[in-house]
Scaffold this motif. Structure first.
Motif, short mmCIF file in Angstrom:
data_model
loop_
_atom_site.label_atom_id
_atom_site.label_comp_id
_atom_site.label_asym_id
_atom_site.label_seq_id
_atom_site.Cartn_x
_atom_site.Cartn_y
_atom_site.Cartn_z
N ASN A 314 0.83 -1.21 0.00
CA ASN A 314 0.00 0.00 0.00
C ASN A 314 0.86 1.26 0.00
O ASN A 314 1.21 1.79 1.06
N GLY A 315 1.20 1.74 -1.17
CA GLY A 315 1.89 3.01 -1.28
C GLY A 315 3.39 2.90 -1.27
O GLY A 315 3.97 1.81 -1.35
N LEU A 316 4.02 4.04 -1.14
CA LEU A 316 5.47 4.14 -1.23
C LEU A 316 6.11 3.86 0.12
O LEU A 316 5.87 4.57 1.09
N CYS A 317 6.93 2.83 0.17
CA CYS A 317 7.63 2.49 1.41
C CYS A 317 9.02 1.99 1.08
O CYS A 317 9.17 0.99 0.35
N PHE A 318 10.03 2.64 1.60
CA PHE A 318 11.41 2.16 1.48
C PHE A 318 11.78 1.50 2.81
O PHE A 318 11.60 2.09 3.87
N SER A 319 12.26 0.27 2.74
CA SER A 319 12.52 -0.48 3.97
C SER A 319 14.00 -0.77 4.16
O SER A 319 14.72 -1.10 3.22
N ILE A 320 14.42 -0.65 5.41
CA ILE A 320 15.81 -0.88 5.79
C ILE A 320 15.83 -1.90 6.92
O ILE A 320 15.03 -1.82 7.87
N ALA A 321 16.73 -2.87 6.86
CA ALA A 321 16.91 -3.83 7.95
C ALA A 321 18.36 -3.78 8.42
O ALA A 321 19.29 -3.64 7.62
N GLU A 322 18.54 -3.91 9.73
CA GLU A 322 19.90 -3.94 10.29
C GLU A 322 20.60 -5.24 9.89
O GLU A 322 19.99 -6.30 9.85
N SER A 323 21.88 -5.15 9.63
CA SER A 323 22.64 -6.31 9.18
C SER A 323 22.89 -7.30 10.32
O SER A 323 22.84 -6.97 11.50
N VAL A 324 23.19 -8.54 9.93
CA VAL A 324 23.52 -9.58 10.90
C VAL A 324 24.80 -9.22 11.65
O VAL A 324 24.98 -9.60 12.81
N ARG A 325 25.67 -8.45 11.02
CA ARG A 325 26.96 -8.15 11.64
C ARG A 325 26.85 -7.21 12.83
O ARG A 325 27.71 -7.23 13.73
N THR A 326 25.81 -6.38 12.86
CA THR A 326 25.69 -5.44 13.99
C THR A 326 24.48 -5.71 14.88
O THR A 326 24.37 -5.12 15.94
N SER A 327 23.58 -6.60 14.47
CA SER A 327 22.42 -6.92 15.30
C SER A 327 22.84 -7.72 16.53
O SER A 327 23.56 -8.70 16.41
N VAL A 328 22.38 -7.30 17.70
CA VAL A 328 22.61 -8.09 18.90
C VAL A 328 21.88 -9.43 18.76
O VAL A 328 22.41 -10.49 19.08
N VAL A 329 20.64 -9.36 18.27
CA VAL A 329 19.85 -10.55 17.95
C VAL A 329 19.28 -10.33 16.56
O VAL A 329 18.63 -9.31 16.30
N ILE A 345 19.95 -3.49 3.28
CA ILE A 345 20.49 -4.04 4.52
C ILE A 345 21.64 -3.13 4.94
O ILE A 345 22.53 -2.84 4.13
N SER A 346 21.64 -2.71 6.19
CA SER A 346 22.62 -1.71 6.62
C SER A 346 23.22 -2.05 7.97
O SER A 346 22.51 -2.49 8.88
N ASP A 347 24.52 -1.82 8.12
CA ASP A 347 25.13 -1.87 9.44
C ASP A 347 24.57 -0.71 10.27
O ASP A 347 24.19 0.34 9.73
N ILE A 351 22.71 3.44 9.36
CA ILE A 351 21.25 3.52 9.18
C ILE A 351 20.76 4.96 9.12
O ILE A 351 19.92 5.32 8.28
N SER A 352 21.25 5.82 9.98
CA SER A 352 20.80 7.22 9.98
C SER A 352 21.13 7.90 8.65
O SER A 352 20.32 8.67 8.12
N ASP A 353 22.30 7.61 8.08
CA ASP A 353 22.68 8.17 6.78
C ASP A 353 21.72 7.70 5.70
O ASP A 353 21.31 8.48 4.83
N HIS A 354 21.38 6.42 5.74
CA HIS A 354 20.48 5.88 4.71
C HIS A 354 19.07 6.44 4.86
O HIS A 354 18.39 6.68 3.87
#
Length: 363
Positions: A314-329, A345-347, A351-354
């Motif tokens: 539904n509509g315009l959505c850009f999605s970002i997920a934290e990378s496995v390398r920096t996720s605690v879980v 996928i971002s470290d 994320i703030s820059d992206h």
């Protein structure tokens, strides 16, 4: 080693640290009931804990916040400086206890459990399942990237982002973030690097019990250029302000005239959570003209995946997920990525820059 079905499972050795002999026994007994957990020792204060950590080599430490000789925060700082180890804080529900717990999250503690009725909790059995679950989760947590500032090469986008709808400047924009275990530290990294003049509001679901989200918002507000507050029902969303869903309430976004506002409710838990990321995302999916950046960061489970699917439909959505390398879980980001709902996928430190780059592309 213990056998679980067809798999051999390493037993989790735990050091329990609390100044109360009663609490040491209660917590130890709770943990020892589980066949995959073994309490290898206890300590009365931080100084004793540091010594026993070396001699007993535990996999996880449960650490009381308030102790004599050396308190939990000082102890945690030493543990993380010497050789990082998964730590679950045991906190009181007082305002001071909440602030100290949040500081512990920033310093590297994996998670926390709130004592149910003060320093000596006679009804701690109420949260027995939570303590056991969080110790197990902590034993699998990724601490390396949360204690290192080394440069990590940026990961590529998961799939190309295609603009499906108009991106004229007349359309409003919003940033929606969902996170759980490891989230307070991740939110600090992201929110403190957003500019005060950011041309969008930020709405956040952090899995956290009632009584702690207000302290989290206040702490992040003092550290950030943007304003950060615990969301209240009826709040009108304003650019440059982040709204954190209060513990124990779902947060939905509604339209009030030409503005967007916050609605809170005590509806049923979703996948064991209230607030739920899915509930927030699904409410935003009702507004296809609202340009959205959805971010899913560290956390156990799959909360956010179902809501992100609705946003993508539904509509315009850009999605970002934290990378496995920096996720605690890596549970929540992994669930969204494996469902092919993630554009990038971002470290954590990028994320703030992206967010800012894609927010500017919406204009």
């Amino acid at each position: 080693m213990k056998e679980r079905g067809d798999h051999m499972v390493e037993q989790i050795n735990v050091l329990v640290v609390d100044d109360s002999a009663f609490m040491r026994k209660v917590i130890s007994d709770m943990l020892n009931k589980d066949p995959y957990i073994h309490v290898v020792g206890t300590a009365r204060n931080g100084k004793e804990a540091l010594t026993k950590r070396v001699s007993l080599a535990p996999d996880v430490i449960t650490l009381d916040v308030e102790m004599p000789v050396m308190d939990g925060i000082s102890t945690l700082e030493q543990l993380m400086k010497q050789d990082p180890i998964p730590v679950v804080m045991i906190s009181s529900l007082t305002k001071e206890g909440a602030l100290q717990t949040l500081l512990a999250m920033e310093l590297g503690a994996v998670d926390f459990v709130a004592k149910t009725s003060g320093a000596i909790s006679l009804d701690l059995h109420v949260i027995e399942k939570e303590i056991v679950q969080k110790v197990k989760l902590a034993s699998q947590a990724n601490l390396i990237n949360n204690t290192s500032k080394r440069h990590i090469q940026q990961m590529p986008s998961y799939r190309p982002f295609v603009t499906k709808h108009s991106t004229s400047s007349s359309n409003k924009r919003i940033i929606a973030i969902g996170t759980s275990t490891g989230g307070p530290k991740a939110l600090k990294e992201v929110l403190t690097n957003l500019p005060k003049e950011i041309d969008a509001p930020i709405v956040i679901v952090q899995h956290m019990p009632s009584g702690f989200t207000q302290s989290l918002a206040q702490r992040l507000d003092t550290l950030s250029h943007i304003d950060v507050k615990e969301a209240a029902g009826g709040d009108i969303l304003r650019n440059g302000t982040a709204y954190i869903a209060p513990g124990g309430s779902h947060m939905e976004i509604m339209k009030t005239g030409q503005a967007y506002s916050i609605h809170l409710n005590k509806g049923d838990m979703r996948r064991g959570h209230r607030p739920s990321v899915d509930v927030l995302f699904e409410s935003l999916a009702k507004f296809p003209d609202l340009q959205k950046i959805a971010v899913i960061m560290t956390g156990m489970g799959s909360d956010g995946k179902a809501g992100l699917e609705k946003l993508k439909e539904n509509g315009l959505c850009f999605s970002i997920a934290e990378s496995v390398r920096t996720s605690v879980v890596y549970g929540m980001p992994k669930a969204a990525i494996e469902a092919q709902l993630v554009d990038e996928i971002s470290d954590l430190d990028k994320i703030s820059d992206h967010i800012m780059r894609h927010l500017n592309q919406f204009k």
